[in-house]
Design an enzyme around this catalytic site. Sequence first.
Site, PDB file in Angstrom:
ATOM      1  N   TYR A  30      -8.205 -11.949  -7.587  1.00 22.86           N
ATOM      2  CA  TYR A  30      -7.248 -11.921  -8.687  1.00 22.86           C
ATOM      3  C   TYR A  30      -7.082 -13.285  -9.355  1.00 22.86           C
ATOM      4  CZ  TYR A  30      -5.947  -7.649  -6.164  1.00 22.86           C
ATOM      5  OH  TYR A  30      -5.970  -6.441  -5.532  1.00 22.86           O
ATOM      6  N   LYS A  48      -1.959  -2.799   7.727  1.00 23.86           N
ATOM      7  CA  LYS A  48      -3.390  -2.816   8.022  1.00 23.86           C
ATOM      8  C   LYS A  48      -3.786  -4.054   8.810  1.00 23.86           C
ATOM      9  CE  LYS A  48      -7.871  -2.294   5.713  1.00 23.86           C
ATOM     10  NZ  LYS A  48      -8.535  -2.152   4.392  1.00 23.86           N
ATOM     11  N   ARG A  51      -0.992  -1.316  -6.285  1.00 24.49           N
ATOM     12  CA  ARG A  51      -1.124  -2.603  -5.579  1.00 24.49           C
ATOM     13  C   ARG A  51      -1.935  -3.587  -6.424  1.00 24.49           C
ATOM     14  NH1 ARG A  51      -1.028  -4.839  -0.279  1.00 24.49           N
ATOM     15  NH2 ARG A  51      -2.942  -5.873   0.419  1.00 24.49           N
ATOM     16  N   ARG A  57       0.863  -1.177   0.000  1.00 29.85           N
ATOM     17  CA  ARG A  57       0.000   0.000   0.000  1.00 29.85           C
ATOM     18  C   ARG A  57       0.903   1.231   0.000  1.00 29.85           C
ATOM     19  NH1 ARG A  57      -1.928  -3.761   3.583  1.00 29.85           N
ATOM     20  NH2 ARG A  57      -4.035  -4.554   3.157  1.00 29.85           N
ATOM     21  N   HIS A  92      -2.948 -10.477   3.094  1.00 32.37           N
ATOM     22  CA  HIS A  92      -4.380 -10.690   3.314  1.00 32.37           C
ATOM     23  C   HIS A  92      -4.601 -11.767   4.377  1.00 32.37           C
ATOM     24  CE1 HIS A  92      -5.497  -9.119  -0.962  1.00 32.37           C
ATOM     25  NE2 HIS A  92      -5.422  -8.149  -0.075  1.00 32.37           N
ATOM     26  N   HIS A  94      -3.877   3.122  -4.953  1.00 30.85           N
ATOM     27  CA  HIS A  94      -4.121   1.692  -4.763  1.00 30.85           C
ATOM     28  C   HIS A  94      -4.030   0.928  -6.080  1.00 30.85           C
ATOM     29  CE1 HIS A  94      -4.875  -0.496  -1.152  1.00 30.85           C
ATOM     30  NE2 HIS A  94      -5.795  -1.265  -1.699  1.00 30.85           N
TER      31      HIS A  94
END
Length: 336
Positions: free
Chosen positions: A310, A219, A278, A196, A301, A275
């Site tokens: 994806y 995050k 990314r 990010r 994630h 973003h």
Amino acid sequence: MAVKQEQNGKWSVQIDRKGIPRVRKGGFASQKEADTFEREYLVRYAGKVNQNADQRSLKELVELWFMYHGLNLADGEKQRRCLLDVATGLKNPIASRLTAEAFVAFRYARLQVGLSQKTFNNHHGYLSALYNRLRKLKVIDYENPIAEVEFIKIQERQLSYLSVGQIETLLAAIKAGCKNESTWYVAQLCLRTGARWGEAEQLRFKQLHSGRVTFEFTKGKKTRTIPLAADFYRDLMRFAKYKNPDDRVFGNCIGAFRRAVARTDLDLPRGQCSHILRHSFASHFMMNGGNILSLQKILGHADIGMTMRYAHLSPDHLQDAIKLNPVAGLGSIPDV
């Protein structure tokens, strides 16, 4: 509180709710009779329930949530501001008296003034999580009043990404027009690691080591380490020379990046200006044959479902559809 059928075929009602007398009554000939008794009993004691109910306002609960839980979240302050705005929009009701109907009416009003469905779903999630968390912590003793309100179903769309040509165009615009050199390196880090923008921009010198970069304060609250190409790592170390371990490598440069994007003809989706880098990393990773589990670790994630967005870009994604479809063995399609 339950209405159930007994072994003898009759129906019974058991009501056990804080603030009103407990009752258990059986012998009802039908479920309808039992439901009617339950409803009338609760209506009879509604005044007493309301009198004994938690009188704290929604904004008071927001502050308690932030104190006990939100303070520990990476975006806790952002959620707090959002929740306070929601409370204002709802006219700061007694939190225990918020109803699903009032919340749905509030949703309608917000959507009418242009708030996107996705954004409102985020707000909905924050408020629902607030009630659930405070009940779990025993700060409140009542159920989440909007637990039964369904989120808005939104048509899923493919995430946007930049082609190789578009990436070259963007990097050329940065190289030619950005006086802030940090912009080039931060953009490169995002494209090479899927970071990010904020993770890369806030990088400290100690996070570069042995040809790798370690992202902290992410995050997901977990560190992740990603290798870098040797030539880029050497160039990055030359840029960061004479830095102490805790010194930031880059200056703030998101503004310079946005201006560079504006100098190109790139038409980026709303809210994806930084973003998009990314997304571009993840998309090209899969198109080049990358493994979805490796991508999950690289992106950090916690939920594989986020990474699966994806998966369809993989060269072999659902290739069985070609050889296992019902007309696969019928040969070539004849000329019409």
